[in-house]
Design an enzyme around this catalytic site. Structure first.
Site, PDB file in Angstrom:
ATOM      1  N   GLU A  87       3.319  12.734   0.929  1.00 26.76           N
ATOM      2  CA  GLU A  87       3.144  13.843   1.864  1.00 26.76           C
ATOM      3  C   GLU A  87       4.412  14.668   2.061  1.00 26.76           C
ATOM      4  OE1 GLU A  87       1.547  11.871   5.299  1.00 26.76           O
ATOM      5  OE2 GLU A  87      -0.513  12.107   4.605  1.00 26.76           O
ATOM      6  N   GLU A 118       1.890  -9.429  -4.469  1.00 28.86           N
ATOM      7  CA  GLU A 118       2.967  -9.503  -3.489  1.00 28.86           C
ATOM      8  C   GLU A 118       3.842 -10.744  -3.665  1.00 28.86           C
ATOM      9  OE1 GLU A 118       1.581 -11.577   0.564  1.00 28.86           O
ATOM     10  OE2 GLU A 118       0.568  -9.687   0.189  1.00 28.86           O
TER      11      GLU A 118
END
Length: 307
Positions: A87, A118
């Site tokens: 963004e 992870e």
């Protein structure tokens, strides 16, 4: 018979006594219980405002020396980092490589769960090499529990490569990260309404932190004029309209003049404001803005007050 200790020391993994009967609650009661827990998020972020300000300063320092802000996380944390990075270009006109999001499992993990990724410490270290992390960068780990192996390994590798590092977590991280990271931002939101579901309060707190971090850094770098996003990239009808309205307001001109100024400025709202306010062409506006360090207020004076 000895009862085994099944409790997890991580705050994000503990059970919440306020929601222990949520499974027999009505729909309205569930909404009320979750909303009541969400009310703790903003105060938790407020409590770490000094650390968050320190993180903003580290980001600004990295970007001023030509480095990058690199987010690294897994699962929800990684997705939030990639979201914030993606963004920045439309909001602040930054090049895509200035703020980067790295997620365990790669970009496929943005749309499909890749939870096992992870735990891959080798991948965490390799991700920093693939991103070509260097001493002028700032690498921010995002890990709700503070213990994600991928993130810990990535931060360790980034530190070895000489980069400044930080961690956003909603639980106390291991001592090694406390001792080695340049900044820790730890909004302790408490146990989740649904035990361990860190996409909830922890995710909301993380989003607030990242919003503040990137926005604060860009403001400090001159990518706002008052509270107007003057470096936005007008890539849609909505953003073109916003850019024109910004120039109209700041330059006290009509839409036709604002649109013409933006076109003459090569699409730059910031330059168009300087051109209109100073009555100069693009080249002179660029010189004036450069002399002001890229800050519109320093170039042309205060913006108009909010009506």
């Amino acid at each position: 018979m000895t009862v085994p200790d099944f409790r997890d020391p991580r705050l994000t993994e503990q059970r919440n006594p306020k929601t222990q009967r949520i499974d027999v609650a009505s729909a309205l009661e569930i909404v009320e219980l979750i909303n009541a827990e969400d009310a703790a998020v903003a105060p938790a972020v407020w409590a770490v405002r000094a650390e968050l300000a320190r993180a903003i300063d580290l980001v600004v320092a990295a970007l001023r020396r030509g480095g990058r802000l690199i987010y690294v996380g897994a699962g929800t944390s990684g997705r939030l980092g990639v979201l914030d990075a993606s963004e920045c270009p439309p909001t602040f006109g930054t090049p895509p490589e200035m703020v980067v999001g790295v997620i365990a499992g790669g970009y496929g993990a943005l749309v499909k769960s890749s939870e096992g990724a992870e735990d891959d410490v080798n991948a965490g270290m390799a991700a920093m090499d693939q991103a070509r992390v260097a001493p002028h960068d700032f690498v921010l780990g995002i890990a709700a529990s503070g213990t994600t192996p991928f993130v810990r390994a990535a931060l360790s590798r980034a530190q070895t490569l000489g980069a400044a590092t930080g961690l956003v977590s909603c639980s106390d991280p291991p001592r090694v990260l406390v001792e080695t990271c340049d900044v820790l931002v730890l909004p302790r939101v408490g146990p989740e309404a649904l035990t361990g579901s860190t996409r909830m309060k922890a995710g909301t707190a993380t989003k607030l932190v990242l919003n503040t971090l990137s926005t604060g850094a860009m403001i400090r770098l001159g990518r706002a004029y008052g509270n107007l996003m003057v470096d936005l990239m007008a890539l849609s009808a909505k953003l073109r309209d916003r850019g024109e309205r910004i120039v109209m307001e700041c330059g006290a001109v009509d839409r036709v003049a604002a649109r013409a100024a933006i076109a003459a400025a090569g699409g730059s709202v910031k330059l168009a404001i300087v051109m209109v306010r100073k009555g100069v062409d693009k080249a002179e506006a660029e010189r004036v803005l450069a002399a002001a360090g890229g800050f519109v207020r320093a170039a042309v004076g205060d913006p108009p007050p909010v009506a």
